[in-house]
Design an enzyme around this catalytic site. Structure first.
Site, PDB file in Angstrom:
ATOM      1  CD1 TRP A  29      -2.606   1.755   0.579  1.00 43.75           C
ATOM      2  CD2 TRP A  29      -1.747   2.027   2.631  1.00 43.75           C
ATOM      3  NE1 TRP A  29      -3.187   2.883   1.130  1.00 43.75           N
ATOM      4  CE2 TRP A  29      -2.679   3.072   2.397  1.00 43.75           C
ATOM      5  CE3 TRP A  29      -1.080   1.976   3.861  1.00 43.75           C
ATOM      6  CZ2 TRP A  29      -2.960   4.058   3.333  1.00 43.75           C
ATOM      7  CZ3 TRP A  29      -1.366   2.963   4.797  1.00 43.75           C
ATOM      8  CH2 TRP A  29      -2.294   3.986   4.531  1.00 43.75           C
ATOM      9  CG  ASP A  53      -2.296  -7.520   0.943  1.00 43.84           C
ATOM     10  OD1 ASP A  53      -3.198  -8.348   1.166  1.00 43.84           O
ATOM     11  OD2 ASP A  53      -2.497  -6.292   0.851  1.00 43.84           O
ATOM     12  CE1 TYR A  58      -3.938  -0.779  -1.258  1.00 40.28           C
ATOM     13  CE2 TYR A  58      -2.404  -2.614  -1.360  1.00 40.28           C
ATOM     14  CZ  TYR A  58      -3.405  -1.924  -0.699  1.00 40.28           C
ATOM     15  OH  TYR A  58      -3.851  -2.381   0.517  1.00 40.28           O
ATOM     16  CB  SER A 141     -10.352  -5.838   3.056  1.00 39.57           C
ATOM     17  OG  SER A 141      -9.442  -4.996   3.739  1.00 39.57           O
ATOM     18  CG  ASN A 142     -11.036  -1.866   5.391  1.00 44.04           C
ATOM     19  OD1 ASN A 142     -10.360  -1.585   6.381  1.00 44.04           O
ATOM     20  ND2 ASN A 142     -10.550  -1.804   4.157  1.00 44.04           N
ATOM     21  N   PRO A 191       0.112  -3.078  10.868  1.00 40.46           N
ATOM     22  CG  PRO A 191       1.578  -4.874  10.562  1.00 40.46           C
ATOM     23  CD  PRO A 191       0.652  -3.950   9.809  1.00 40.46           C
ATOM     24  N   GLY A 193       1.331   0.624  12.569  1.00 44.47           N
ATOM     25  CA  GLY A 193       0.764   1.973  12.589  1.00 44.47           C
ATOM     26  C   GLY A 193       1.482   2.907  11.646  1.00 44.47           C
ATOM     27  CE  LYS A 232       4.602   1.577   3.114  1.00 44.21           C
ATOM     28  NZ  LYS A 232       4.037   2.924   2.956  1.00 44.21           N
ATOM     29  CB  SER A 233       9.409  -2.095   4.975  1.00 44.39           C
ATOM     30  OG  SER A 233      10.609  -1.334   4.958  1.00 44.39           O
ATOM     31  CD  GLU A 240      18.293  -9.493   6.703  1.00 45.22           C
ATOM     32  OE1 GLU A 240      18.962 -10.539   6.804  1.00 45.22           O
ATOM     33  OE2 GLU A 240      18.782  -8.410   6.309  1.00 45.22           O
TER      34      GLU A 240
END
Length: 276
Positions: A29, A53, A58, A141-142, A191, A193, A232-233, A240
């Site tokens: 996202w 995901d 997106y 979702s949601n 997760p 925030g 997400k990153s 990692e």
């Protein structure tokens, strides 16, 4: 209290339709289409992730597919989720377009992204997409308790997943318990925030005491509540770090301290404020 994960092994969860979903996924996202998404997905796959995901809104499905093709990982070893944009009319037609962008003949999980137009408006199209083989599993979702009940009361194929914003700070206990009692697997998005929760004093204290990072503590909390978790990153080192959550356990005391951070009062809603 910490919960016992209902998994077939340490890293997957059985869905009620017989399929398996990896407990850890990479979310994309707000990651732009192009090299940023390609790199993040490629790094995740190299580091052992087997769950990606994405969503139609997106705008990066093309890059997710490209990253998988450029990896050495066979398609059948990676769990791909995308989500139907319910402001569109036809869930089947939109998934066909998603598959073209992804360069795939199916996804593993197709979710109704939010309950616009009513909990069941999109569901006949979702069922049709599964019947056509475009997706192995379908979910939502949601969706809060009210929307889940509406979906389950329709007498059609039940959703196997509900993807909801969840963390110790958004511990939607009523949603989680309601879904789990009905054999719906809950996935936690945001997760961490979007990074806001990493500086919390309780989270940092627990992380220091067990020699882990705040992110790992938050993600492990999700696992011990029987959640699938989707951080997400776009940074390789963070991707990692986020994967190193299967070799330790939070104590019941630590879980209770994290549970107490909830700001939703254990709500039965998927979101405090909806955007649809």
């Amino acid at each position: 209290m910490a919960t016992t994960s209902k998994t077939t092994d340490a890293r997957t969860h059985a869905l009620v339709d017989g399929n398996q979903i990896p407990l850890l996924g990479l979310g994309v996202w707000q990651v732009p289409n192009g090299p940023t998404t390609v790199n993040a997905v490629r790094w995740a796959l190299e580091l052992g992730y087997r769950h990606i995901d994405t969503a139609q809104i997106y705008g990066n499905e093309e890059s997710v597919g490209r990253a998988l093709r450029e990896s050495d990982i066979p398609r059948d070893q990676v769990f791909i989720t995308t989500k139907f944009n319910p402001s569109r009319k036809d869930a089947v037609a939109e998934l066909e377009r998603s598959l073209q962008r992804l360069g795939m003949d199916h996804v593993d999980l197709y979710l109704v992204h939010w309950p616009q137009g009513g909990a069941m408006r999109a569901w006949p199209g979702m069922e049709r997409a599964r019947e056509l083989g475009y997706t192995h599993s379908i979910g939502v979702s949601n969706f809060g308790v009210r929307e889940l009940d509406q979906a389950l009361a329709a007498g059609t194929t039940p959703p196997v997943v509900d993807q909801v914003q969840l963390s110790p700070f958004e511990y939607r206990r009523a949603v989680l318990e309601h879904a789990q009692q009905r054999h719906i697997v809950v996935e936690a998005y945001s997760p961490l925030g979007t990074g806001r929760h990493l500086s919390n004093q309780t989270v940092r204290r627990i992380a220091t005491s067990i020699g882990r990072t705040p992110a790992q503590v938050l993600l492990r909390w999700s696992l011990q509540h029987d959640l699938v978790v989707i951080p997400k990153s776009t940074h390789r080192e963070r991707i990692e770090e986020n994967a190193q959550i299967f070799d330790f356990t939070l104590s019941d005391q630590d879980i209770a301290a994290l549970d107490a951070l909830d700001r939703t009062n254990g709500t039965d809603r998927a979101l405090e404020r909806t955007w649809w």
